[in-house]
Design a protein around this motif. Structure first.
Motif, PDB file in Angstrom:
ATOM      1  N   LEU A  81       1.496   5.217  -6.490  1.00 49.12           N
ATOM      2  CA  LEU A  81       1.515   3.954  -5.775  1.00 49.12           C
ATOM      3  C   LEU A  81       1.129   2.797  -6.685  1.00 49.12           C
ATOM      4  O   LEU A  81       0.266   2.929  -7.563  1.00 49.12           O
ATOM      5  CB  LEU A  81       0.547   4.005  -4.590  1.00 49.12           C
ATOM      6  N   THR A 129       0.806  -1.222   0.000  1.00 49.33           N
ATOM      7  CA  THR A 129       0.000   0.000   0.000  1.00 49.33           C
ATOM      8  C   THR A 129       0.840   1.273   0.000  1.00 49.33           C
ATOM      9  O   THR A 129       0.318   2.360  -0.274  1.00 49.33           O
ATOM     10  CB  THR A 129      -0.941   0.040   1.219  1.00 49.33           C
ATOM     11  N   SER A 130       2.133   1.160   0.296  1.00 47.72           N
ATOM     12  CA  SER A 130       2.997   2.349   0.309  1.00 47.72           C
ATOM     13  C   SER A 130       4.111   2.281  -0.729  1.00 47.72           C
ATOM     14  O   SER A 130       4.934   3.186  -0.811  1.00 47.72           O
ATOM     15  CB  SER A 130       3.624   2.535   1.702  1.00 47.72           C
TER      16      SER A 130
END
Length: 422
Positions: free
Chosen positions: A163, A152-153
């Protein structure tokens, strides 16, 4: 939608310990394609929830061997998923398509474990496209993606702020999967005895369907390392003697993993313990293990022993020259284990005995049923060879079957509630 309700009990002697209920679609069984299938963790959980896995795609041969041995009814394609064609898949699936495609692509490029792993920016971070491609070929109604929360990062490159998950969601939309939810789930909330968080995206082709993730049961009992290892006999390092027979000790969790009715594996024998062979350790490694208290690791020993005392232990090779943060953690019986990874042989020490865990003990922490035989690959293989996974690596990279089971039950309910909207 009509359904059958099956209830069965886990027993200890003549006493019912725990009962379980499964809701199974009466009209049909949900069909499934397993991408990046590994040794079969997702398939095992979905199978217990009543699914029929038609095809599994996996690049590592040792994983394919384990998968085939435990799921002989599934057509396993041993191939790089990028080379799998529509001509291969379409003869293996119904004309009206598949209900669910699962896609748990390799997580190394997204993992925050280690100091340099976040520097990986390569084609693996875009392998989610293969899950979408397979879903489109097979007209899948739903796709379930799984990975580490670090995805997610993760950006598309060091210079970019975009992303990877945003790219994934955009390409889902372009492929017609415009309805999706994302969630991070804690495996301990679903009866798994390890602290393992995983990120999921559930996507659907039908805009009106209401999607929800599985919810943990209220008052979910904490399943500990002691619960996980119950009934497994001690085995002695370097003895070469495999533990084959259960002790009288048990737990609800251990009984569940031995219950082939729950797992729908009645055809697999489970009278003897599988894969419970002790590893070989050098004498100085055993002395290191003796120094560890529950909850301590190699880092703890480096903190405890300083100066000349540490140097003396290093000369005897009881301590290595370099300290590895995630190495030689002695498990705590009353707690859950840390995340089981592909390096679990080096990372964990038995909570009581001075040895590493056996393959079966690691499988217990991952919630694989006891009848699951990790036949593929050797016990140990150097990590530099990425074309082979040993038995420990297969377990560490798998999705916990009990977490997959929770998804299976939930998706059953979603189909029951929403299919009339198609």
């Amino acid at each position: 939608m009509p359904k059958n309700i099956l209830t069965f009990a886990v027993t200890k002697g003549r006493k019912n310990v725990k009962s379980f209920t499964l809701i199974i679609m009466a009209d049909r069984i949900l069909t499934h394609i397993d991408c990046f299938a590994g040794p079969g963790g997702i398939c095992t959980g979905l199978h217990a929830a009543g699914y029929k896995t038609l095809v599994a795609i996996e690049y590592i041969k040792s994983c394919c061997d384990t998968y085939k041995a435990n799921h002989p009814e599934v057509q396993v394609i041993h191939s790089d998923i990028r080379d799998v064609t529509a001509e291969q898949l379409l003869p293996l699936i119904p004309e009206d398509g598949i209900d669910l495609v699962t896609s748990g692509m390799p997580c190394e490029t997204f993992s925050t474990a280690g100091n340099t792993s976040r520097s990986f920016y390569d084609d693996r971070q875009y392998l989610f496209r293969e899950g979408i491609r397979v879903a489109k070929i097979c007209k899948a109604k739903m796709i379930l993606f799984e990975n580490v929360p670090g995805i997610t990062s993760k950006t598309t490159s060091k210079e970019s702020k975009k992303l990877i998950v945003d790219v994934l969601k955009e390409e889902l939309w372009q492929a017609g999967y415009t309805n999706y939810i994302s969630v991070t789930l804690d495996s301990t909330r679903f009866g798994v005895p390890q602290k393992r968080n995983r990120y999921f995206i559930l996507a659907c082709r039908f805009p009106k369907w209401v999607l929800q993730p599985p919810m943990p049961k209220l008052r979910q009992k904490k399943v500990t390392v002691a619960d996980a290892l119950a009934g497994l006999p001690n085995v002695i390092a370097n003895s070469g003697i495999e533990g084959k027979f259960y002790t009288d000790e048990t737990s609800d969790y251990a009984e569940l993993l031995r219950d082939n009715k729950f797992w729908r594996r009645e055809e697999f024998p489970n009278d003897e313990i599988l894969n419970h062979m002790p590893m070989k350790h050098r004498a100085y490694t055993l002395k290191r293990f003796e120094l560890l208290k529950p909850g301590e690791s190699l880092k703890s020993l480096f903190d405890r022993y300083q100066g000349e005392e540490r140097e003396a232990l290093q000369r005897e090779r009881i301590l290595p020259k370099k300290m590895f943060i995630k190495r030689n953690y002695r498990l705590v019986l009353s707690d859950q284990s840390p995340t089981v990874t592909s390096h679990c042989l080096d990372e964990f020490v038995h909570p009581i005995c001075n040895r590493a865990l056996t393959v079966r003990e690691c499988a217990r922490l991952q919630s694989f049923p006891d009848s699951y035989d990790f036949v593929g690959g050797p016990y140990i293989v150097p990590h530099i060879d990425r074309t082979v996974q040993d038995k420990y690596e297969q377990i560490g990279d798998a999705v916990p079957p009990l977490l997959a089971f929770a998804w299976g039950e939930q998706i059953n309910k979603l189909f029951e509630l929403n299919e009339k909207l198609i």
